[in-house]
Scaffold this motif. Structure first.
Motif, PDB file in Angstrom:
ATOM      1  N   ARG A 109       0.881  -1.177   0.000  1.00  0.00           N
ATOM      2  CA  ARG A 109       0.000   0.000   0.000  1.00  0.00           C
ATOM      3  C   ARG A 109       0.912   1.217   0.000  1.00  0.00           C
ATOM      4  NH1 ARG A 109      -5.104   2.076  -1.299  1.00  0.00           N
ATOM      5  NH2 ARG A 109      -3.904   3.870  -1.975  1.00  0.00           N
ATOM      6  N   LEU A 110       1.136   1.786  -1.168  1.00  0.00           N
ATOM      7  CA  LEU A 110       2.188   2.782  -1.337  1.00  0.00           C
ATOM      8  C   LEU A 110       1.757   4.207  -1.017  1.00  0.00           C
ATOM      9  CD1 LEU A 110       3.685   1.250  -4.586  1.00  0.00           C
ATOM     10  CD2 LEU A 110       4.606   1.076  -2.270  1.00  0.00           C
ATOM     11  N   SER A 111       0.500   4.551  -1.217  1.00  0.00           N
ATOM     12  CA  SER A 111       0.005   5.897  -0.926  1.00  0.00           C
ATOM     13  C   SER A 111      -1.507   5.852  -1.013  1.00  0.00           C
ATOM     14  CB  SER A 111       0.570   6.911  -1.941  1.00  0.00           C
ATOM     15  OG  SER A 111       0.097   6.597  -3.254  1.00  0.00           O
ATOM     16  N   ALA A 112      -2.220   6.893  -0.621  1.00  0.00           N
ATOM     17  CA  ALA A 112      -1.780   8.130   0.013  1.00  0.00           C
ATOM     18  C   ALA A 112      -1.914   7.976   1.525  1.00  0.00           C
ATOM     19  CB  ALA A 112      -2.638   9.284  -0.480  1.00  0.00           C
ATOM     20  N   LEU A 113      -1.615   9.050   2.262  1.00  0.00           N
ATOM     21  CA  LEU A 113      -1.567   8.980   3.713  1.00  0.00           C
ATOM     22  C   LEU A 113      -2.838   8.391   4.321  1.00  0.00           C
ATOM     23  CD1 LEU A 113      -0.260   9.562   6.438  1.00  0.00           C
ATOM     24  CD2 LEU A 113      -1.084  11.921   6.250  1.00  0.00           C
ATOM     25  N   GLY A 114      -4.008   8.908   3.920  1.00  0.00           N
ATOM     26  CA  GLY A 114      -5.254   8.425   4.499  1.00  0.00           C
ATOM     27  C   GLY A 114      -5.486   6.958   4.225  1.00  0.00           C
ATOM     28  N   ASP A 115      -5.198   6.518   2.988  1.00  0.00           N
ATOM     29  CA  ASP A 115      -5.403   5.120   2.627  1.00  0.00           C
ATOM     30  C   ASP A 115      -4.443   4.208   3.371  1.00  0.00           C
ATOM     31  OD1 ASP A 115      -7.492   5.350   0.540  1.00  0.00           O
ATOM     32  OD2 ASP A 115      -5.975   6.535  -0.488  1.00  0.00           O
ATOM     33  N   VAL A 116      -3.208   4.650   3.535  1.00  0.00           N
ATOM     34  CA  VAL A 116      -2.241   3.856   4.298  1.00  0.00           C
ATOM     35  C   VAL A 116      -2.663   3.783   5.762  1.00  0.00           C
ATOM     36  CG1 VAL A 116       0.159   3.666   5.047  1.00  0.00           C
ATOM     37  CG2 VAL A 116      -0.355   4.424   2.719  1.00  0.00           C
ATOM     38  N   ASP A 142       4.561 -13.809   9.407  1.00  0.00           N
ATOM     39  CA  ASP A 142       5.535 -12.724   9.417  1.00  0.00           C
ATOM     40  C   ASP A 142       5.105 -11.730   8.336  1.00  0.00           C
ATOM     41  OD1 ASP A 142       8.397 -12.035  10.508  1.00  0.00           O
ATOM     42  OD2 ASP A 142       8.429 -11.577   8.371  1.00  0.00           O
ATOM     43  N   ILE A 143       4.718 -10.523   8.760  1.00  0.00           N
ATOM     44  CA  ILE A 143       4.107  -9.545   7.859  1.00  0.00           C
ATOM     45  C   ILE A 143       5.078  -8.405   7.574  1.00  0.00           C
ATOM     46  CG2 ILE A 143       2.173  -7.959   7.526  1.00  0.00           C
ATOM     47  CD1 ILE A 143       0.636  -9.655   9.627  1.00  0.00           C
ATOM     48  N   THR A 144       5.277  -8.099   6.293  1.00  0.00           N
ATOM     49  CA  THR A 144       6.068  -6.936   5.891  1.00  0.00           C
ATOM     50  C   THR A 144       5.162  -5.968   5.149  1.00  0.00           C
ATOM     51  OG1 THR A 144       8.136  -8.181   5.697  1.00  0.00           O
ATOM     52  CG2 THR A 144       7.999  -6.094   4.504  1.00  0.00           C
ATOM     53  N   VAL A 145       5.156  -4.713   5.572  1.00  0.00           N
ATOM     54  CA  VAL A 145       4.356  -3.674   4.931  1.00  0.00           C
ATOM     55  C   VAL A 145       5.264  -2.849   4.037  1.00  0.00           C
ATOM     56  CG1 VAL A 145       2.865  -1.670   5.276  1.00  0.00           C
ATOM     57  CG2 VAL A 145       2.805  -3.567   6.909  1.00  0.00           C
ATOM     58  N   LEU A 146       4.917  -2.781   2.758  1.00  0.00           N
ATOM     59  CA  LEU A 146       5.691  -1.996   1.800  1.00  0.00           C
ATOM     60  C   LEU A 146       4.947  -0.695   1.518  1.00  0.00           C
ATOM     61  CD1 LEU A 146       8.193  -2.117  -0.142  1.00  0.00           C
ATOM     62  CD2 LEU A 146       6.577  -2.869  -1.920  1.00  0.00           C
ATOM     63  N   SER A 147       5.576   0.435   1.874  1.00  0.00           N
ATOM     64  CA  SER A 147       4.940   1.730   1.680  1.00  0.00           C
ATOM     65  C   SER A 147       6.017   2.804   1.582  1.00  0.00           C
ATOM     66  CB  SER A 147       3.976   2.046   2.837  1.00  0.00           C
ATOM     67  OG  SER A 147       3.186   3.174   2.545  1.00  0.00           O
ATOM     68  N   ARG A 148       5.584   4.043   1.500  1.00  0.00           N
ATOM     69  CA  ARG A 148       6.541   5.145   1.430  1.00  0.00           C
ATOM     70  C   ARG A 148       7.237   5.317   2.791  1.00  0.00           C
ATOM     71  NH1 ARG A 148       5.690   8.251  -3.208  1.00  0.00           N
ATOM     72  NH2 ARG A 148       3.770   7.723  -4.332  1.00  0.00           N
ATOM     73  N   PHE A 204       8.138  -3.025   8.783  1.00  0.00           N
ATOM     74  CA  PHE A 204       7.881  -1.966   7.795  1.00  0.00           C
ATOM     75  C   PHE A 204       9.076  -1.828   6.868  1.00  0.00           C
ATOM     76  CE2 PHE A 204       8.113   2.380   6.240  1.00  0.00           C
ATOM     77  CZ  PHE A 204       6.835   2.572   5.727  1.00  0.00           C
ATOM     78  N   ARG A 205       8.781  -1.706   5.588  1.00  0.00           N
ATOM     79  CA  ARG A 205       9.846  -1.446   4.611  1.00  0.00           C
ATOM     80  C   ARG A 205       9.451  -0.245   3.769  1.00  0.00           C
ATOM     81  NH1 ARG A 205      13.710  -5.427   1.157  1.00  0.00           N
ATOM     82  NH2 ARG A 205      14.653  -3.817  -0.165  1.00  0.00           N
ATOM     83  N   GLY A 206      10.194   0.818   3.931  1.00  0.00           N
ATOM     84  CA  GLY A 206       9.925   2.024   3.162  1.00  0.00           C
ATOM     85  C   GLY A 206      10.607   1.973   1.810  1.00  0.00           C
ATOM     86  N   VAL A 207       9.921   2.458   0.793  1.00  0.00           N
ATOM     87  CA  VAL A 207      10.501   2.449  -0.551  1.00  0.00           C
ATOM     88  C   VAL A 207      10.155   3.749  -1.262  1.00  0.00           C
ATOM     89  CG1 VAL A 207       8.471   1.233  -1.462  1.00  0.00           C
ATOM     90  CG2 VAL A 207      10.602   1.207  -2.753  1.00  0.00           C
TER      91      VAL A 207
END
Length: 367
Positions: A7-14, A32-38, A54-57
């Protein structure tokens, strides 16, 4: 079992993923859960259960199919993901999940309900009905993957509040005064409260010495305006540019009430267990974007035949006068504020809050 959530964007949706993912992580601790977002979204997940990572990209670094394949290779270089949940479902995430499918991962994606949303906002013959919330749509993705859940969530801080030390240098320590937050801005004009109404609201609230008013916003233009309004009273403080996201979240948890537009701040405050008075113009709660655990009784909106005209508030007003926003008075907003403050003083009179407003039958025509 390793699960990747995109779930990359936007703030409200994340932000709206947080209650669902918190419930998922608690109900299925073996995953084991990894969240990919900004990267900027990381504070939203700081208080998650220990099986959530959390993994920021920076997606701007991965352009085109070649760039997304490079991202896929980086993601799978050290970890193998058995399951992928695409909670974004845009071209970028579609391509990314295709790579995971080719790598034999089980994949599911969100159904955004575009057809029914289009029927909600069309100029004529609207179908005015409550659509499934984003929370429900996120739940459906995990159900398809074999992990059914019923989201239960109070706050990112659990039953507690955020650390006062994170913001007290700017705001001071919470006292016996009513701390009230106001976030009058949004990404589009169709979701932004007119300035004269906001100014009148701040003036009327600040006239009460037992209240402190905190103004939320960002960007140069918003900052200048908030500073101008803050100068109207000694009990008004603009927070623009003064707090980081994690510090704002901590402060929001100590507010008696937050007044927001249909915006990211509505969702941030909702994640802290704070009552939110939400103001709706071109958009409508029926689209499924009400903040978590917020009552439709606290949604302020005007019944007009043209409403809603937009899902995101980014369309030009057909009437040219934005009557949906200009017709909302500061007095109406204050009536809602006073009711919530009375409830805070007298908890026995509290109204019930629905975790998912899409499951309530509510007439939301006029507030």
């Amino acid at each position: 079992m390793r699960l990747l959530v995109i779930r990359l964007s936007a703030l409200g949706d994340v932000a709206m993923t947080v209650p669902v993912l918190t419930t998922l992580a608690r109900q299925y601790p073996e995953i084991d859960i990894t969240v990919l977002s900004r990267p900027s979204m990381q504070p939203l997940f700081a208080e998650m259960p220990c099986n959530v990572h959390f993994r920021g990209v920076d997606v701007s670094r991965y352009k085109g199919i070649g760039g997304l394949f490079r991202l896929f290779r980086e993601l799978t270089k050290k970890e193998h993901y058995d399951v992928v949940a695409d909670l974004h479902n845009v071209l970028r995430s579609k391509i990314l999940r295709m790579f995971f499918m080719l790598a034999s991962a089980k994949v599911a994606h969100i159904d955004k309900g575009r057809k029914e949303k289009k029927a909600l906002v069309r100029p004529r013959h609207k179908i005015m009905k409550q659509l499934p919330s984003s929370f429900t749509r996120y739940e459906d993705v995990f159900k398809e993957l074999g992990y059914p859940i019923k989201t239960t969530f109070h706050s990112i801080f659990g039953e507690d509040k955020g650390d006062i030390a994170l913001f007290q240098q700017i705001t001071g320590t919470p006292d016996n005064k009513h701390w009230i937050g106001i976030a009058p801005f949004a990404a589009h004009k169709g979701k932004t409260l007119p300035q004269e109404i906001t100014k009148a609201l701040i003036q009327e609230l600040s006239a009460h010495t037992d209240r402190r008013i905190f103004l939320f916003g960002g960007g140069k233009t918003e900052k200048e305006l908030l500073e101008e309004w803050a100068a109207m009273g000694s009990n008004i403080l603009s927070l623009a540019g003064k707090l980081k996201l994690n510090e704002e979240l901590a402060l929001m948890s100590h507010l008696k009430v937050m007044i927001c537009m249909d915006s990211g701040n509505m969702h941030l405050a909702s994640l802290t267990g704070t009552p939110v008075i939400s103001i709706w113009g071109a958009t409508h709660p029926f689209a499924g974007f009400m903040g978590w655990n917020q009552s439709m009784d606290n949604a302020i909106q005007i019944d007009l035949p043209c409403r809603p005209c937009s899902i995101f508030g980014n369309k030009t007003c057909l009437r040219k006068d934005y009557a949906c926003l200009n017709g909302i008075t500061s007095e109406k907003i204050i009536q809602h504020i006073e009711r919530i403050l009375r409830t805070a003083t007298n908890p026995s009179g509290i109204c019930s809050f629905a975790g998912d407003s899409s499951k309530k039958e509510t007439n939301s025509s006029i507030y």
